[in-house]
Design an enzyme around this catalytic site. Structure first.
Site, PDB file in Angstrom:
ATOM      1  N   GLY A 355       5.600  18.492   1.225  1.00  0.00           N
ATOM      2  CA  GLY A 355       6.805  17.671   1.267  1.00  0.00           C
ATOM      3  C   GLY A 355       7.109  17.132  -0.126  1.00  0.00           C
ATOM      4  N   GLU A 356       7.704  15.962  -0.196  1.00  0.00           N
ATOM      5  CA  GLU A 356       8.115  15.422  -1.490  1.00  0.00           C
ATOM      6  C   GLU A 356       7.309  14.183  -1.856  1.00  0.00           C
ATOM      7  OE1 GLU A 356      12.134  14.904  -0.327  1.00  0.00           O
ATOM      8  OE2 GLU A 356      12.763  16.826  -1.179  1.00  0.00           O
ATOM      9  N   ASP A 467      -7.510  21.687   0.226  1.00  0.00           N
ATOM     10  CA  ASP A 467      -6.566  22.145  -0.796  1.00  0.00           C
ATOM     11  C   ASP A 467      -7.021  21.649  -2.173  1.00  0.00           C
ATOM     12  OD1 ASP A 467      -4.443  23.567  -1.731  1.00  0.00           O
ATOM     13  OD2 ASP A 467      -2.903  22.137  -1.112  1.00  0.00           O
TER      14      ASP A 467
END
Ligand SMILES: *[C@@H]1O[C@H](CO)[C@@H](O)[C@H](O)[C@H]1NC(C)=O
Ligand SMILES: *[C@@H]1O[C@H](CO)[C@@H](O)[C@H](O)[C@H]1NC(C)=O
Ligand SMILES: *[C@@H]1O[C@H](CO)[C@@H](O)[C@H](O)[C@H]1NC(C)=O
Ligand SMILES: *[C@@H]1O[C@H](CO)[C@@H](O)[C@H](O)[C@H]1NC(C)=O
Ligand SMILES: *[C@@H]1O[C@H](CO)[C@@H](O)[C@H](O)[C@H]1NC(C)=O
Ligand SMILES: *[C@@H]1O[C@H](CO)[C@@H](O)[C@H](O)[C@H]1NC(C)=O
Ligand SMILES: *[C@@H]1O[C@H](CO)[C@@H](O)[C@H](O)[C@H]1NC(C)=O
Length: 631
Positions: A355-356, A467
């Site tokens: 997302g942002e 990640d």
């Protein structure tokens, strides 16, 4: 006679009783110096983890092998200042050199703060290679030139200056024959002042916020708290505050929860305003009806507002239940919109699969990074809150701190501390990558490994990052590494039986075993971290289509080079240039460690804990024989 002596006994007992109930937690003053909670000068007062000593009317702090006088205590910021060791007369050697300077027990809740400016004096030439400021303009030269106490140091040409409180100096200020032989320290030193206006030498030490007092039975707790078991520490009971009260770690007691800041009282205001509205409108007969409606609307508005506030408070309580020290906040949508200037484009820090991310400024002046959480859209608010609760308890110096979350807007938002200096990836790829010295890189590798090991072994339940990559490792202004985005990875226990077909992780970092069984484990993080180690070693990208086609993947490329016994050929030439033999050896060692992390089979890879220890060992080799280093 008998009567008076009985009376005296009675009075004494009464006094003792009163003393116990009103200030059971606080130790008596030492001489004339008050001893604030949780500091403890005896077995029956204060918190026993916070031991200091009262010796003939003055307070002393014991380190592992030495004792220092406590000069001042500032309880509201939980700090005290000790007097550093004196100098052996007419020499540039501090008398605590026999105990290697100040060595604190890192298992105790005390550490050295970053408000200390340390002068390292009478150092060996090896220090010139250290990251400390040992230049001839360094502050320590002004100090020895202008301070009579250390005039002996003028004949010892090498001295260095640094700010304490980094990972290697939070528990020690080391002096020794193979490094520097003396030190001095100044709290909150303004380096622009002339030396004669500097404060007295002192070393500031901070204590960790204490938990509620330990109890055996209810009798050990005061009337405002209840003895109950601590869910975070097996077999430990603590006096938890009764409802409506909260633990105040500074006063060391249960205090009322203050929700109203208005000195005139909270309910008065609303009554007056309602009355005012009513009074004004009632005068205008025609507006009477409107006034009633207005007052009703106002009350309704207020009720909703109060209900909302209560809900937020309750959520925060759920979030912070049993949390030690750090507290998570539930932000409102309004606060977040205000902080990010309504998600304005110029606040956008980045866009990714998650997302942002926006930069925001809270009204208290804190700069934060606001992220859209990558939580499955099937998750309920309760689930989100529960996950955030777990994340909020994840607190390690090498992890980006989660300050709270907001579930009011369509997408859950996570609010993180803002780390100003970009990502490791930015630093490795830029033309200025030479600024990241080999030592810096080792320290970055070490703290990243420690952060991940903490997630795997100390978080409850364990968290697998899923990640790990150089663009998820943030650097602060002192180049300390902090692992980010662990909040967006799903929690380990939710996914174990679940076969996901949608690839997670990032190309170039992804555990090859994932393609076989579609599961990510802690060893998947080890694999990804191995790729990060290669990036540190080579300054190359994990995936780079500018390399020959069979070398596009950095892990594959380096593994081939390792097999051909050409590992040193892949090391960034900038690092090899001018490196000592020992440094070259440590580069090779890190290369082999990376190769171990990249083993095809998971069971052959080391655990994150082992990796962190190995890097610590590599660092100790580099620092023990070569230079004395402090970050
Ligand atoms: C510097 O330290 C060395 C080693 O401890 C000591 O012999 C020497 O006297 C010190 N220099 C001064 C000027 O005191
Ligand atoms: C500190 O004391 C312990 C034992 O009390 C001893 O084993 C250790 O060597 C000492 N360390 C130093 C640096 O003096
Ligand atoms: C450090 O503190 C812990 C916790 O109190 C204690 O168990 C340990 O023995 C101490 N270590 C040393 C070397 O004194
Ligand atoms: C060392 O400190 C001096 C004085 O504060 C400063 O002018 C100089 O730039 C510093 N040098 C380095 C390499 O940091
Ligand atoms: C300290 O004194 C030496 C010798 O007098 C001088 O060369 C040097 O410039 C002085 N340094 C500072 C920082 O004052
Ligand atoms: C020292 O302890 C404080 C209080 O717990 C903590 O916030 C800080 O991060 C610690 N500093 C270091 C360098 O470990
Ligand atoms: C209990 O809490 C109340 C309200 O904060 C306070 O007035 C009272 O002194 C407390 N009692 C004790 C024994 O701490």
């Amino acid at each position: 006679m008998a009567l008076t002596s009985n009376l005296r006994l009675f009075t004494a007992a009464l006094l003792m009783y009163a003393g116990l109930t009103t200030s059971a937690n606080h130790c008596p003053s030492c001489g004339t110096t008050p001893v604030p909670y949780p500091l403890s000068t005896g077995p029956n007062c204060g918190d026993q983890s916070y031991k200091i000593r009262c010796d003939a009317g003055s307070l002393k702090f014991d380190t592992l092998n030495n004792t220092y006088s406590i000069a001042t205590i500032t309880p509201d910021i939980q700090r005290f200042v000790i007097q550093p060791s004196s100098f052996v007369p007419n020499t540039c050697v501090t008398s605590d050199i026999s105990t290697m300077g100040i060595q604190m027990n890192s298992s105790l809740p005390f550490n050295i703060t970053s408000s200390n400016t340390i002068m390292y004096l009478n150092c060996t030439t090896t220090l010139l290679n250290s990251p400390l400021n040992c230049s001839s303009t360094s502050l320590c030269h002004s100090f020895i030139n202008s301070s009579a106490q250390v005039s002996a140091c003028q004949s010892a040409p090498i001295c260095c200056t640094f700010r304490a409180g980094g990972s290697t100096t939070s528990y020690m200020i080391r002096v020794r024959d193979a490094g520097c032989r003396a030190y001095s320290s100044f709290v909150n030193l303004n380096p622009t002042l002339p030396v004669n206006r500097w404060p007295q030498p002192g070393l500031e030490i901070q204590w960790v916020s204490p938990s509620e007092p330990v109890c055996g039975t209810q009798a050990d707790c005061d009337s405002n708290s209840t003895c109950g078991s601590d869910v975070h520490e097996n077999g430990v009971n603590r006096c938890f505050c009764n409802s409506g009260l909260r633990w105040d770690p500074i006063q060391g007691l249960c205090a009322e929860i203050v929700t109203c800041q208005d000195p005139n009282g909270c309910n008065g205001g609303s009554k007056n305003r309602t009355a005012l509205i009513a009074g004004l409108t009632a005068g205008l007969g025609t507006a009477l009806f409107a006034a009633i409606i207005g007052a009703l609307l106002y009350k309704r508005h207020r009720r909703i507002k109060e209900a909302k506030e209560r809900l937020t408070r309750e959520r925060e309580e759920i979030l912070n239940a049993g949390n030690t020290g750090k507290s998570a906040k539930i932000f409102t949508g309004k606060e977040i919109k205000k902080a990010t200037n309504n998600f304005s484009r110029d606040r956008l820090l980045g866009i990714g699969g998650y997302g942002e991310v926006y930069k925001g400024f809270l009204s208290n002046g804190t700069t934060v990074a606001v992220k859209c959480a990558k939580l499955g859209n099937t998750k309920s608010t309760e689930q989100v809150l529960n996950e955030v609760r777990i994340l909020c308890q994840v607190n390690h110096k090498s992890l980006v701190g989660l300050l709270g979350c907001c579930v009011e807007l369509e997408q859950p938002l996570m609010v993180y501390e803002y780390i100003p200096n970009g990502t490791l990836s930015d630093h490795l790829q830029g033309p200025n990558r030479g600024h990241l010295s080999w030592n810096h890189r080792l320290f970055i590798a070490h703290s990243t490994a420690e952060g991940l090991a903490y997630l795997h072994f100390s978080a409850m339940p364990p968290i697998y990052h899923r990640d790990v990559k150089s663009s998820n490792i943030l650097l602060d202004e002192k180049m300390n590494a902090k692992v980010g985005d662990f909040g967006l990875s799903r929690l380990a226990h939710t996914d174990l039986s679940h076969v996901s077909t949608c690839a997670q992780g990032t190309l170039g970092y992804l555990d090859p075993e994932y393609y076989r069984n579609y599961q990510l484990t802690d060893k998947s993080d080890v694999y990804s971290f191995g790729v990060v180690l290669l990036e540190l070693l080579t300054s190359q990208k994990a995936i780079d289509f500018n390399r020959p086609s069979d070398d596009v993947n950095l892990a594959v490329y380096v593994q081939r080079m390792v097999e051909e016994e050409r590992i040193m050929d892949v090391v960034d030439p900038i690092l090899k240039e001018g490196a000592s033999r020992l440094e070259l050896e440590t580069m090779k060692a890190l290369g082999f460690l990376a190769a171990g992390c990249l083993e095809e089979r998971r069971q052959n890879r080391p655990s994150m804990k082992e990796v962190a220890e190995e890097i610590g060992y590599i660092i100790s080799v580099a620092t023990a024989k070569d230079v004395e280093k402090v970050d």
